[in-house]
Design an enzyme around this catalytic site. Structure first.
Site, short mmCIF file in Angstrom:
data_model
loop_
_atom_site.label_atom_id
_atom_site.label_comp_id
_atom_site.label_asym_id
_atom_site.label_seq_id
_atom_site.Cartn_x
_atom_site.Cartn_y
_atom_site.Cartn_z
CB CYS A 203 3.59 2.62 9.63
SG CYS A 203 3.05 1.41 8.41
CB THR B 271 10.09 -10.61 -12.42
OG1 THR B 271 11.11 -10.51 -13.41
CG2 THR B 271 9.30 -11.90 -12.61
N GLY C 116 -2.53 -5.95 0.12
CA GLY C 116 -2.99 -7.31 0.31
C GLY C 116 -3.07 -7.74 1.77
N GLY D 1 0.81 -1.20 0.00
CA GLY D 1 0.00 0.00 0.00
C GLY D 1 0.85 1.25 0.00
#
Length: 389
Positions: free
Chosen positions: A326, A238, A201, A71
């Site tokens: 955080c 990737t 996620g 995010g």
């Protein structure tokens, strides 16, 4: 009993999500999605299927979904990408004082290194923002507005639809950090009218290390990662196939279960709040309960040091927090609660309790059994506690 009530920090991986993701650790599912052979095509199909699942959840076309690593990356890419793409039009950014550190840190970096002028809008004592505040802050140099969908600490939701309308009328790009909104409130990107929307996620029962930035068709932003053609040329590197598959499955579950999950979690949260306020005096609920996500309670427990309360709860296997994960390690009280006008000593005595998909009624009963005596014991040791009268 072990009780996990810190779902705004991170969620456990849903077994249904894990089952889908683990299949891409097997020997025949390791291909690079950019390869043309069968192994690569298998991985590419999985990535594109997940893109469709995320798109369906947010009501956007699949080509609007850009997979990211988190995010925070989505917030950074949205704000910096929009700012750089429109730098010729102006250097003014509007945000709020209660955004996640990923947004506040990005705006601060643009101020210090790229000549941005940032307006940090205040919230009221209930944690609310009025759309008129955004309209009044706009100047002829404003190019980007970024306002979160739901606050990670108070749970308060913001008037995203109204703000988006204001920005669209002024041809200003509008980003919303929807990390704490996804899976808790309906998020129809087309109906909301936002230009950029970021999700993560690990807040919705997928693994850490994957997210998405949704970009409204026709909106152009600059790339931040160069060196490859992946993700429509906007994010070189990737793809994290396992994480992307997991995020897609997590969004599929939300698409089907959201309404029922909101009802269930709201009932548990109300039982918890009502029970705590009946059993414990001198509590204050922080944030507007009428404009809030279903799972979050932010409560000040007066006359107690918050860190002592967290440790005591941990000893009886109840996991909650005092604010954003955080910001853990900071000695400063929550910037969100301070922006709401809550004094430092009360902000430090606040708990963020965030329920989730796997929270049960028995766990709520356990918290109601354990927390009141813990509070009584800690208050008995406080020289400033006036008593329960």
């Amino acid at each position: 009993m072990k009780v996990y009530l810190d779902n705004n920090a991170t969620t456990p991986v849903d077994p249904r999500v894990a089952e889908k993701a683990v299949s891409f650790l097997k020997k025949d599912s390791f291909g690079n999605p950019s390869s043309f052979h069968a192994y690569g095509r298998h991985a590419r199909r999985a990535v594109e299927h997940a893109r469709e699942q995320v798109a369906r959840c947010l009501s956007v076309p699949p080509e609007a979904v850009l997979f990211t690593g988190s995010g925070s990356e989505g917030d950074n890419h949205a704000i910096k990408g929009a700012y750089f793409s429109r730098k010729a039009r102006g250097n003014h950014i509007i945000t709020t004082a209660v955004e996640h550190p990923a947004v506040l840190g990005t705006c601060d970096w643009l101020e210090k290194t790229r000549g941005a002028e940032v307006t940090y809008l205040p919230v009221d004592g209930m944690g609310r923002l009025r759309p008129e505040q955004v309209a009044e802050a706009i100047t002829d140099r404003t190019t980007v507005v970024t306002v979160m969908a739901a606050n990670n600490e108070s749970g308060v939701t913001f008037p995203i639809r109204e703000i988006a309308r204001i920005c669209r009328e002024r041809d200003i790009l509008f980003h919303t950090d929807a990390v704490q909104g996804l899976g808790k409130i309906p998020l129809d990107m087309e109906e909301l009218g936002v230009d950029l929307l970021s999700i993560a996620g690990h807040k919705v029962y997928a693994p850490k290390g994957v997210g998405a930035l949704c970009i409204r068709p026709g909106v152009k932003i600059d790339s931040l990662l160069h060196g490859g053609h992946q993700e429509f040329g906007l994010r070189a590197g990737t793809e994290n196939v396992l994480g992307i598959v997991a995020l897609g499955e997590a969004c599929e579950i939300i698409t089907h279960d959201l309404d029922e999950e909101i009802r269930r979690v709201t009932g548990l949260r109300m039982k918890l709040e009502n029970g705590l306020f009946e059993r414990i005096p001198h509590l204050v609920r922080n944030g507007d309960p009428d404009h809030s996500v279903s799972n979050t309670s932010n409560i000040t427990v007066k006359y107690i040091e918050g860190e002592a309360l967290l440790l005591a709860l941990d000893m009886v296997h109840i996991a909650v927090s005092s604010g954003s994960a955080c910001s853990t390690g900071s000695e400063d009280p929550s910037h969100v609660l301070r922006a709401m006008g809550i004094p430092n000593e009360l902000a430090r005595a606040s708990l963020r309790i965030s329920l989730g998909r796997f929270t049960t009624e028995a766990e709520i009963d356990y918290v109601l059994e354990q927390l009141p005596p813990i509070v009584s014991k800690l208050r008995a040791m406080s020289p400033i506690y006036p008593g329960d009268a």
